[in-house]
Enzyme design. Structure first.
Site, PDB file in Angstrom:
ATOM      1  CE  LYS A   1      26.787  41.808  58.620  1.00 43.26           C
ATOM      2  NZ  LYS A   1      26.180  41.250  59.822  1.00 43.26           N
ATOM      3  CG  ASN A   2      23.750  43.131  62.191  1.00 47.30           C
ATOM      4  OD1 ASN A   2      24.272  42.532  61.238  1.00 47.30           O
ATOM      5  ND2 ASN A   2      24.283  43.167  63.400  1.00 47.30           N
TER       6      ASN A   2
ATOM      7  CB  CYS B   1      31.179  35.889  62.226  1.00 49.88           C
ATOM      8  SG  CYS B   1      31.603  37.285  61.182  1.00 49.88           S
TER       9      CYS B   1
ATOM     10  NE  ARG C   1      26.411  33.513  65.094  1.00 45.43           N
ATOM     11  CZ  ARG C   1      26.646  34.617  64.383  1.00 45.43           C
ATOM     12  NH1 ARG C   1      27.660  34.653  63.570  1.00 45.43           N
ATOM     13  NH2 ARG C   1      25.861  35.669  64.505  1.00 45.43           N
ATOM     14  N   PRO C   2      23.239  28.460  67.921  1.00 48.87           N
ATOM     15  CG  PRO C   2      22.450  28.117  70.091  1.00 48.87           C
ATOM     16  CD  PRO C   2      23.623  28.649  69.328  1.00 48.87           C
TER      17      PRO C   2
ATOM     18  CG  ASP D   1      28.120  42.743  66.463  1.00 51.16           C
ATOM     19  OD1 ASP D   1      28.506  41.661  66.936  1.00 51.16           O
ATOM     20  OD2 ASP D   1      27.177  42.823  65.657  1.00 51.16           O
TER      21      ASP D   1
ATOM     22  CB  ILE E   1      26.802  37.941  73.143  1.00 54.39           C
ATOM     23  CG1 ILE E   1      26.444  39.229  73.898  1.00 54.39           C
ATOM     24  CG2 ILE E   1      25.724  37.509  72.148  1.00 54.39           C
ATOM     25  CD1 ILE E   1      25.060  39.335  74.442  1.00 54.39           C
TER      26      ILE E   1
ATOM     27  NE  ARG F   1      29.575  38.129  56.454  1.00 53.35           N
ATOM     28  CZ  ARG F   1      29.491  38.068  57.779  1.00 53.35           C
ATOM     29  NH1 ARG F   1      30.509  37.705  58.506  1.00 53.35           N
ATOM     30  NH2 ARG F   1      28.360  38.356  58.384  1.00 53.35           N
TER      31      ARG F   1
HETATM   32  C1  UD1 Z   1      22.916  39.270  65.773  1.00 53.14           C
HETATM   33  C2  UD1 Z   1      23.867  40.051  64.918  1.00 53.14           C
HETATM   34  C3  UD1 Z   1      25.294  39.880  65.410  1.00 53.14           C
HETATM   35  C4  UD1 Z   1      25.389  40.224  66.888  1.00 53.14           C
HETATM   36  C5  UD1 Z   1      24.344  39.484  67.683  1.00 53.14           C
HETATM   37  C6  UD1 Z   1      24.272  39.929  69.137  1.00 53.14           C
HETATM   38  C7  UD1 Z   1      22.739  39.992  62.776  1.00 53.14           C
HETATM   39  C8  UD1 Z   1      22.745  39.493  61.371  1.00 53.14           C
HETATM   40  N1  UD1 Z   1      23.762  39.576  63.543  1.00 53.14           N
HETATM   41  O1  UD1 Z   1      23.291  37.892  65.624  1.00 53.14           O
HETATM   42  O2  UD1 Z   1      26.140  40.732  64.651  1.00 53.14           O
HETATM   43  O3  UD1 Z   1      26.677  39.855  67.368  1.00 53.14           O
HETATM   44  O4  UD1 Z   1      23.037  39.698  67.111  1.00 53.14           O
HETATM   45  O5  UD1 Z   1      24.007  41.303  69.222  1.00 53.14           O
HETATM   46  O6  UD1 Z   1      21.893  40.778  63.189  1.00 53.14           O
HETATM   47  N2  UD1 Z   1      20.994  32.002  70.829  1.00 53.14           N
HETATM   48  C9  UD1 Z   1      20.468  30.792  71.212  1.00 53.14           C
HETATM   49  N3  UD1 Z   1      19.415  30.292  70.503  1.00 53.14           N
HETATM   50  C10 UD1 Z   1      18.871  30.926  69.437  1.00 53.14           C
HETATM   51  C11 UD1 Z   1      19.410  32.175  69.042  1.00 53.14           C
HETATM   52  C12 UD1 Z   1      20.488  32.690  69.756  1.00 53.14           C
HETATM   53  O7  UD1 Z   1      20.924  30.185  72.184  1.00 53.14           O
HETATM   54  O8  UD1 Z   1      17.912  30.409  68.833  1.00 53.14           O
HETATM   55  C13 UD1 Z   1      22.122  32.607  71.596  1.00 53.14           C
HETATM   56  C14 UD1 Z   1      23.386  32.784  70.770  1.00 53.14           C
HETATM   57  O9  UD1 Z   1      24.180  31.614  70.774  1.00 53.14           O
HETATM   58  C15 UD1 Z   1      24.046  33.968  71.473  1.00 53.14           C
HETATM   59  C16 UD1 Z   1      22.861  34.804  71.969  1.00 53.14           C
HETATM   60  O10 UD1 Z   1      21.747  33.928  71.956  1.00 53.14           O
HETATM   61  O11 UD1 Z   1      24.778  33.534  72.593  1.00 53.14           O
HETATM   62  C17 UD1 Z   1      22.525  36.027  71.124  1.00 53.14           C
HETATM   63  O12 UD1 Z   1      22.351  35.628  69.775  1.00 53.14           O
HETATM   64  P1  UD1 Z   1      21.446  36.449  68.754  1.00 53.14           P
HETATM   65  O13 UD1 Z   1      21.015  37.738  69.389  1.00 53.14           O
HETATM   66  O14 UD1 Z   1      20.415  35.549  68.207  1.00 53.14           O
HETATM   67  O15 UD1 Z   1      22.495  36.763  67.620  1.00 53.14           O
HETATM   68  P2  UD1 Z   1      22.278  36.754  66.066  1.00 53.14           P
HETATM   69  O16 UD1 Z   1      20.898  37.188  65.744  1.00 53.14           O
HETATM   70  O17 UD1 Z   1      22.798  35.479  65.488  1.00 53.14           O
END
Ligand code: UD1
Length: 422
Positions: free
Chosen positions: A22-23, A117, A122-123, A307, A329, A399
């Site tokens: 999916k991801n 989710c 989720r910044p 996950d 995370i 999803r």
């Molecule tokens: C992706 C996955 C999700 C998984 C996560 C961590 C997809 C569609 N989703 O989510 O299923 O749980 O990776 O393996 O691939 N963060 C910031 N600033 C940013 C981006 C992220 O502070 O600009 C923080 C987030 O709040 C979180 C951490 O970084 O604490 C990791 O987030 P990230 O790896 O970006 O997760 P996603 O890509 O949203």
């Protein structure tokens, strides 16, 4: 509204085949918009996030043809970049990949602020930092994000935190930029590598994906016709591994990449279960005794994936002794523990830590899936529990898991989807 009705307790036995990730898929579909040509994508998971993305991509003018249940062609020769439907893009998290892809292709994009989710804040500051470093101006306001650039020029970008989304998004925005982009402190998840492989198949020059430094040499254009097959889903495979362990079952898990599952394999063996690689894409997992306690800390790849944390939580709930999970995370990832406690688990969750006092058995109860992986965990719990479990809020599960009840039914689960009105 549907619900899942599961009658436990059943040890899962037999073979299960893993779908495409999916991801990876939710990044590859927007990435296909970078191609001035036609791409065929195989092993695409047939899940609601993918269908929604296809709808959005079509509204941008791309032509999508479903060749079979898991194969599509996307013709993105004539797309218009600024027409992304704001209400649809707001519905899920991965719509943020449209920003990187359309910024790269057209230098101008607007999408609705991504949803997804509810796992805590989720910044997307690291995504924005990356786009700005390439020369884009980014505005966030009234629930939308707009990114524009006259030209994109490669740059060195240090990610303050390891982010899957930001790493992929900066890759997407930089493949057509002038010069070289270097992403430092990049995420290393299998789907990062898969997206890089997809981009390279389209003619991009991305090197180092899977390490913490990724180098992208910009190319002028991506064109032609290509075919690509999505990598197997690490999280779906891990879900079935943990379902085999929790239910004291015996599963052959096919079409997975065993290398991506090593952190889970190591942990379940430590707890007294068994895992044996049959070949690079088949894993045998079985468990014939009560597992012992374990401590888990979720980390970016190759650490234990967040996950799979809820699914592991089910195993720990019925293991011997007291286990601890530290979630590093997502701050709100323990919502499922309240539901498991309704089923007889003894879990105390506070902040980033949850303590699991192992119980002998769970019992069936009506429960709600608060998010995608919480939903998967509740299915496993229902299969292991005495009596009947009803799971609500299935839209979260749909999803990200393809044919989930059919896959579980084939390996012995007594699970059915019924309309709430029935
Ligand atoms: C992706 C996955 C999700 C998984 C996560 C961590 C997809 C569609 N989703 O989510 O299923 O749980 O990776 O393996 O691939 N963060 C910031 N600033 C940013 C981006 C992220 O502070 O600009 C923080 C987030 O709040 C979180 C951490 O970084 O604490 C990791 O987030 P990230 O790896 O970006 O997760 P996603 O890509 O949203």
């Amino acid at each position: 509204m549907d619900k899942l009705v599961i009658t436990g307790k059943t040890p899962l036995k037999g073979e299960v085949s893993i779908s495409g990730a999916k991801n990876a898929a939710v990044a590859i579909l927007p990435a296909a918009l970078l191609l001035d040509g036609v791409c065929t994508i195989e092993n695409l998971p047939n899940i609601s996030d993918v269908k929604l993305l296809c709808e959005i991509i079509e509204s941008l003018g791309a032509k999508i043809n479903w060749v079979s249940e898991n194969t599509i062609t996307i013709d993105s020769r004539n797309i218009s970049c600024t027409n992304a439907p704001l209400d649809l893009t707001r519905k899920f998290r991965a719509s943020y990949y449209l920003i990187g892809a359309l910024l790269g292709r057209c230098k101008n994009v607007q999408v609705g602020m991504p949803g997804g989710c509810k796992l805590g804040a989720r910044p997307i500051d690291q995504h924005i930092k990356g786009f700005e470093a390439l020369g884009a101006s980014v505005d966030v306001g009234q629930g939308n994000i707009t990114a524009k650039a006259d030209r994109l020029v490669g740059n060195s970008i240090y990610m303050d935190i390891v982010s899957v989304g930001a790493t992929i998004n900066v890759m997407l925005a930089s493949v057509l930029a002038e010069g070289t982009t270097v992403i430092d402190n990049a995420a290393k998840e299998p789907h990062i590598v898969d997206v890089a492989n997809f981009l390279n198949t389209m003619g991009a020059d991305v090197r180092g994906a899977g390490t913490d430094v990724i180098k992208i040499n910009g190319v002028e254009k991506l064109s032609g016709n290509i075919t690509y097959s999505v990598v197997p889903d690490q999280i779906e495979a891990g879900t079935f591994m943990l379902a085999a362990v929790a239910s004291k079952g015996d599963l052959i898990i096919k079409n997975c990449t065993t290398k991506h599952l090593e952190c889970i394999t190591a942990k379940i063996i430590e707890m007294g279960a068994n895992a044996e690689e049959i070949d690079g894409d088949t894993l045998h997992v079985w468990c014939n005794k009560k597992t012992s306690k374990a401590n888990i800390k979720t980390l970016p790849y190759p650490g234990f994936p967040t996950d799979l944390q809820p699914q592991m939580g089910v195993v720990l709930s019925i293991s011997d002794g007291t286990s601890i999970i530290n979630e590093s995370i997502w701050e709100s990832r323990f919502q499922y523990t309240e539901e498991l406690n309704k089923m007889g688990a003894k879990i105390t969750a506070q902040g980033k830590t949850a303590i699991f006092e192992g119980v002998d058995s769970l019992y069936g109860s009506p429960v709600c899936a608060s998010d995608l992986r919480a939903g998967a965990a509740l299915i496993i719990a229902g299969i292991c529990a005495d009596g009947v479990t009803e799971i609500y809020n299935l839209e979260h599960i749909d999803r990200g898991y393809e044919n989930i009840e059919e896959k579980f039914r084939k390996i012995g689960a007594n699970i059915k989807r019924v309309s709430e009105d029935d």
